[in-house]
Design a protein around this motif. Structure first.
Motif, PDB file in Angstrom:
ATOM      1  N   GLU A   2       0.847  -1.195   0.000  1.00  0.00           N
ATOM      2  CA  GLU A   2       0.000   0.000   0.000  1.00  0.00           C
ATOM      3  C   GLU A   2       0.877   1.238   0.000  1.00  0.00           C
ATOM      4  OE1 GLU A   2      -2.448  -0.227   3.463  1.00  0.00           O
ATOM      5  OE2 GLU A   2      -3.483  -2.019   2.771  1.00  0.00           O
ATOM      6  N   LEU A   3       0.388   2.300  -0.627  1.00  0.00           N
ATOM      7  CA  LEU A   3       1.034   3.598  -0.556  1.00  0.00           C
ATOM      8  C   LEU A   3       0.187   4.495   0.321  1.00  0.00           C
ATOM      9  CD1 LEU A   3       2.093   4.350  -4.253  1.00  0.00           C
ATOM     10  CD2 LEU A   3       3.366   3.144  -2.481  1.00  0.00           C
ATOM     11  N   ALA A  62       5.676   3.404   1.041  1.00  0.00           N
ATOM     12  CA  ALA A  62       5.211   2.104   0.563  1.00  0.00           C
ATOM     13  C   ALA A  62       5.391   1.142   1.722  1.00  0.00           C
ATOM     14  CB  ALA A  62       6.031   1.644  -0.637  1.00  0.00           C
ATOM     15  N   GLY A 105       9.112  -4.327  -6.974  1.00  0.00           N
ATOM     16  CA  GLY A 105       8.239  -3.347  -7.619  1.00  0.00           C
ATOM     17  C   GLY A 105       7.950  -2.118  -6.779  1.00  0.00           C
ATOM     18  N   ILE A 106       8.645  -1.960  -5.676  1.00  0.00           N
ATOM     19  CA  ILE A 106       8.405  -0.823  -4.776  1.00  0.00           C
ATOM     20  C   ILE A 106       8.774   0.481  -5.469  1.00  0.00           C
ATOM     21  CG2 ILE A 106       9.041   0.218  -2.567  1.00  0.00           C
ATOM     22  CD1 ILE A 106       9.781  -2.785  -1.748  1.00  0.00           C
ATOM     23  N   ARG A 109       6.195   1.476  -8.122  1.00  0.00           N
ATOM     24  CA  ARG A 109       4.955   2.034  -7.551  1.00  0.00           C
ATOM     25  C   ARG A 109       5.169   3.459  -7.082  1.00  0.00           C
ATOM     26  NH1 ARG A 109       1.017  -1.162  -4.993  1.00  0.00           N
ATOM     27  NH2 ARG A 109       0.004   0.826  -4.582  1.00  0.00           N
ATOM     28  N   ASP A 112       5.553   5.791 -10.118  1.00  0.00           N
ATOM     29  CA  ASP A 112       4.233   6.065 -10.703  1.00  0.00           C
ATOM     30  C   ASP A 112       3.509   7.137  -9.888  1.00  0.00           C
ATOM     31  OD1 ASP A 112       4.697   4.176 -12.691  1.00  0.00           O
ATOM     32  OD2 ASP A 112       3.506   2.611 -11.710  1.00  0.00           O
ATOM     33  N   TRP A 113       3.559   7.017  -8.570  1.00  0.00           N
ATOM     34  CA  TRP A 113       2.938   8.040  -7.718  1.00  0.00           C
ATOM     35  C   TRP A 113       3.582   9.402  -7.956  1.00  0.00           C
ATOM     36  CZ3 TRP A 113       5.709  10.870  -4.107  1.00  0.00           C
ATOM     37  CH2 TRP A 113       4.952  11.838  -3.437  1.00  0.00           C
TER      38      TRP A 113
END
Length: 170
Positions: A2-3, A62, A105-106, A109, A112-113
């Motif tokens: 989760e972010l 994250a 993949g941290i 993510r 992308d944010w």
């Protein structure tokens, strides 16, 4: 995973992860006193708390199951105005992941944010500093459209590191 935005209660964990990540990746490059001086200024609970509270910063975490896996800091002002191509450039200050969680993949993510947040803010360019001898990070940033814009430097104690300024238009 989760972010979520960082809160003041996250300052200690943020400082610890930042220091540990820096030491694992770069600690071998520095004299003990240079590294200690750098960490005592850049990765402290007080500094992390100040950044979280700063309206000119965005700090996204994250995590999974309450465990911090990584973070990204955006500074909503231009870090290197002399190299800016845009009118509303911002800086991606740090994108760190837990050394034990790399490859999950941290970073993707969080990147992308960062790109979405830059767009929401109205930024037209994102700048970041990357160590000149860190091809893995450079490859990661290039995947997101960042390119070398200038040669810059970064001080760790009294040691000057050659860095690259990477940038991309939003």
């Amino acid at each position: 995973m989760e972010l979520r935005p960082a809160t003041p209660a996250d300052a200690a964990a943020l400082a610890e992860l930042g220091a540990r990540s820096f030491i694992v990746k770069f600690g071998h490059l520095y004299r003990t006193e240079d590294l200690e001086n750098f960490l005592s200024e850049s990765h402290t609970e007080a500094k992390a708390a100040k950044e979280i509270a700063d309206p000119q910063m965005r700090v996204m975490l994250a995590e999974t199951g309450g465990k911090l896996l990584g973070y990204c800091k955006l500074v909503m002002i231009c870090g290197w105005p002399e190299h800016a191509r845009g009118q509303a450039a911002i800086e991606l200050k740090q994108l760190y992941t837990d050394p034990d969680a790399t490859g999950q993949g941290i970073g993707a993510r969080l990147m992308d944010w960062a790109l979405e947040e830059a767009g929401r803010f109205g930024a037209d360019e994102i700048q970041l500093s990357v160590y000149s001898d860190n091809p893995g990070a450079q490859k990661f940033y290039r995947r997101y459209g960042f390119e070398k814009a200038a040669d810059i430097h970064f001080m760790v104690g009294e040691q000057r590191d050659e860095e690259f300024l990477f940038a991309r238009m939003v």
